[in-house]
Design a protein around this motif. Structure first.
Motif: not given
Lengths: 102, 401, 111, 124
Positions: D101, D104, D107-108, D111-113, D115, D117-121
């Protein structure tokens, strides 16, 4: 020696006299709790049908064309396969001694 | 029963998107009812293909992409991936452009200005929304397109000549153009990404074997819904645009489709229908592309998870939607993209349908639920047709497009 | 020639719809302007490949007249002058008939 | 049982049913007289690209060494970790610890976290 199964698929096999047999399309395996042993190699275009699980689709067509030969697969037990050069696998026996898979 | 929305939203992506509407309008404007058979044929093929994708998912718990990667291996998967994703991306550009056009005729502000806000809204829905929200929302909004049907009725079409057009016939002149539009209609309706989307939707909605009869109904009803509306567009165009000699080369011309049938609301209904339909299609395609990658490579995927729980999946749609906005900002004409993408869809069709025939006969995946001879015959005919389409679509595009 | 007919028809239909107050001014103007521009382009293309046995001058005149009507209609939309717009639209309809005749005669001669 | 039909390209799940990729390759141990055995499952890296063409495998290894988690090699899972082979292949491992992973997670994180509203803690 380590051999990559995924790269073995599709390689051409020749027999002990250098006659062409076909390509390896599938490997039969048996597994128990911890290990996974290779039992046999399936060779020939029809082994591809086996691998694609396409018998139900293609057997009626084969029957209609009466080409039983095409639909047969060579099954080579592990003892009879020489993988010292994985790019050019060779049989330890002659083409005439090969068995067809059931 | 609420599951019917999956059928409708799939159908919106197949029939009520910029590609189908413009080709149906073109067909009607140029050849009257004569090309109705092409829409009927596309609808029947699509009913069968969608039913099969749903059945595969319900029985084997594999989407079409899952099964394709497992049976045909990575190299084959990758070839299909490149082909399908390139075409689907072009369709996405066209759909975002379709929304932009709809807003352009309403407000007078050119579509390039809308590209970024539209892409952002589509992305935001994917980012925050759940599959259920997208599915139900898009199909509910898609109901506005029933106005096409209403418009067609108001124009009092001749049902006997419409019925006669269900049997294919050749026109007196413009044979290349006729062939090109016929190929486009079939290409616009049988898009492979629909099968991928529908089977993924069935997994998202947690279907199992008990859904097999429902699946049959959803596929039949959903695709007929889209097919009938597409036919309505063709009829309305034949009755309203053909007498004026309008050929529908551009979007503003298509906007006149309903102004005779529904003098007061026709124009606005057309714009709103196009916006909603293209919006649904854009969501469906973005999802299909992200699903394709995630399933093919074995990542976590679900529209119901938060983006941080399936980062690679979220990353794919974020990038795809961002990239799709670029050609529009630069002012690339969405109608041109649509026309090319439809011919390319036809050209890539064999790539998607041939493996499908194998999968649908796989005893390991489907057991006793595998295809019977009727379904197999239909798929075989679709394959034959798809090869013919693949061979003739590019030359026809050059001569007739 | 079919394309010319198509665009004259588009302008006519857009005009009709505007007179019935069912389309926004901006859309009507943009469509009329687009029709005018496309007709200009079509006229140029036709001149590049003049066909024998057809009165090319007549086509030129018909297209030029249609364009001037369309241009005036576009201006009248801004002024919201419906009565004059109607007069222009009626003349455009006359041109449309002429263009149709020309298109038909080309079709007949090409057979 | 067929190794290609039933194992290769199947989806791998860890102990907690987290998807950890597909079986890109299998390593088997061959010696002169002993029966060949499958020893490892390979996930990702250059392995799948090698199957298309060796040069693609090299490009993939080179690119993966430059970006992201900077690991150009495939993840190797010992065969003894295989629990069941069914619709998917279930492994007795923790996906995060195997390295499957890495991308995974990268990128989380990158990139993703970032932005909203990505729902990360970490966000709250």
């Amino acid at each position: 020696m380590e051999v990559n199964v995924e790269l073995l698929i599709g390689t051409k096999v020749s027999d002990v006299n250098g006659n062409k047999i076909g390509r390896i399309e599938e490997l039969r395996y048996e597994r128990d709790d911890t290990s996974c042993r290779i039992e046999a190699y399936l060779i020939g275009a029809s082994a591809l049908i086996d691998r694609l699980s396409a018998w139900t689709l293609l057997r009626p067509i084969g029957r209609a064309l009466r080409t039983r030969k095409v639909l047969q697969v060579y099954e080579v037990p592990w003892q009879e396969m020489d993988l010292r050069d994985p790019k050019h696998p060779k049989l330890r026996i002659a083409k005439g001694d090969l068995r067809h898979a059931k | 029963m609420l599951q019917i929305t999956l059928g409708i939203v799939t159908s919106v992506g197949g029939f009520l998107e910029i590609g189908s509407v413009t080709t149906a309008a073109q067909a009607g404007a140029r050849f009257g009812y004569q090309l109705l058979w092409a829409i009927a044929l596309g609808t029947i093929c699509l009913i069968f293909l969608v039913e099969m994708s749903g059945r595969l998912a319900a029985v084997s718990k594999h989407t079409v992409v899952d099964a394709m990667r497992e049976r045909f291996g990575f190299p084959f998967f990758f070839i299909v991936c490149v082909g399908i994703v390139v075409v689907a991306f072009m369709v996405l550009v066209a759909e975002l452009g379709g929304i932009g056009f709809g807003l352009q005729i309403l407000t007078g502000i050119g579509f390039p200005w809308w590209a970024v806000p539209i892409s952002f809204v589509v992305w935001l829905l994917m980012w925050k929304g759940t599959f259920g929200l997208i599915e139900n929302g898009a199909s509910l909004l898609g109901l506005v397109t029933l106005s096409f049907l209403f418009a067609a009725f108001r124009l009092h079409p001749s049902w006997s000549s419409a019925g006669a057009a269900l049997i294919p016939s050749m026109p007196q002149s413009g044979k290349a153009q006729y062939g090109f539009i016929a190929v486009s209609i079939i290409g616009a309706s049988i898009s492979p990404y629909l099968m991928y989307f529908y089977s993924s939707g069935a997994i998202e909605d947690k279907w199992d074997r008990t859904y097999i009869p429902i699946n049959r109904f959803i596929a039949g009803f959903g695709m007929t819904f889209g097919g009938v509306l597409s036919i309505a567009v063709l009829i309305a165009s034949a009755l309203a645009l053909q007498p004026n000699g309008i050929l529908v080369d551009t979007f503003p011309q298509a906007a006149l489709l309903m102004t005779t049938a529904l003098p007061k609301w026709g124009f606005y209904l057309f714009a709103v229908s196009m916006i909603f339909a293209c919006f649904g299609a854009a969501l469906e395609i973005s999802l299909a592309i992200a699903y394709f990658f995630a399933q093919g490579f074995g990542w976590n995927w679900s529209e119901d998870l938060e983006p941080s729980k399936n980062a690679r999946y979220a990353f794919v749609y974020t990038i795809i939607i961002m990239l799709a906005a670029i050609p529009l900002v630069l002012g690339v004409d969405p109608i041109k993209v649509t026309v090319i993408s439809m011919a390319l869809t036809s050209a890539t069709l064999p790539l998607a349908i041939v493996p499908f025939l194998f999968l649908m006969n796989d005893p390991i995946y489907l057991g006793k639920y595998r295809n019977g001879w009727i379904s197999n015959t239909v798929v075989a005919i679709i394959i034959l047709m798809s090869f013919v389409l693949a061979v003739i679509s590019i030359p026809l595009q050059i001569i007739g497009g | 020639m079919d394309a010319a007919l198509s665009w004259v028809g588009t302008a006519g239909m857009a005009g009709d719809a505007w007179l019935r107050h069912t389309t926004p001014d901006k859309y009507t103007r943009q469509t009329l302007d687009l029709s005018g521009q496309t007709l200009l382009q079509i006229g140029r293309d036709l001149r590049k490949s003049p066909r024998p046995a057809i009165d090319n001058a007549m086509i030129d005149t018909a297209l030029a007249r249609s364009r001037s009507h369309i241009a005036r209609m576009s201006r009248l939309v801004v002024e919201k002058n419906a009565p004059d717009f109607r007069t222009q639209l009626d003349s455009l309809r006359q041109d449309q008939k002429l263009v149709k005749q020309l298109a038909d005669s080309i079709e007949a001669s090409s057979k | 049982m067929g190794l290609v039909r039933d194992v290769l390209d199947k989806k791998l799940m860890d102990r907690e049913d987290c998807c950890m990729g597909r079986v890109s390759g299998l390593v088997m141990h061959v010696s002169e007289h002993a029966q060949p055995r499958v020893t490892h499952i390979l996930i990702g890296g250059p392995t799948p690209w090698m199957r298309i063409h060796p040069s693609l495998g090299r490009v993939s290894r080179w690119l993966a060494g430059m970006w992201g988690p900077k690991n150009g090699e495939a993840v190797r899972i010992p065969w003894s970790r295989v629990e069941t082979i069914g619709r998917d292949i279930k492994l007795d491992v923790e996906a995060k610890e195997t390295g499957a992973l890495d991308w995974e997670i990268w990128i989380a994180r990158h990139v993703i976290e970032r932005i909203p509203g990505s729902g990360s803690e970490e966000e709250e």
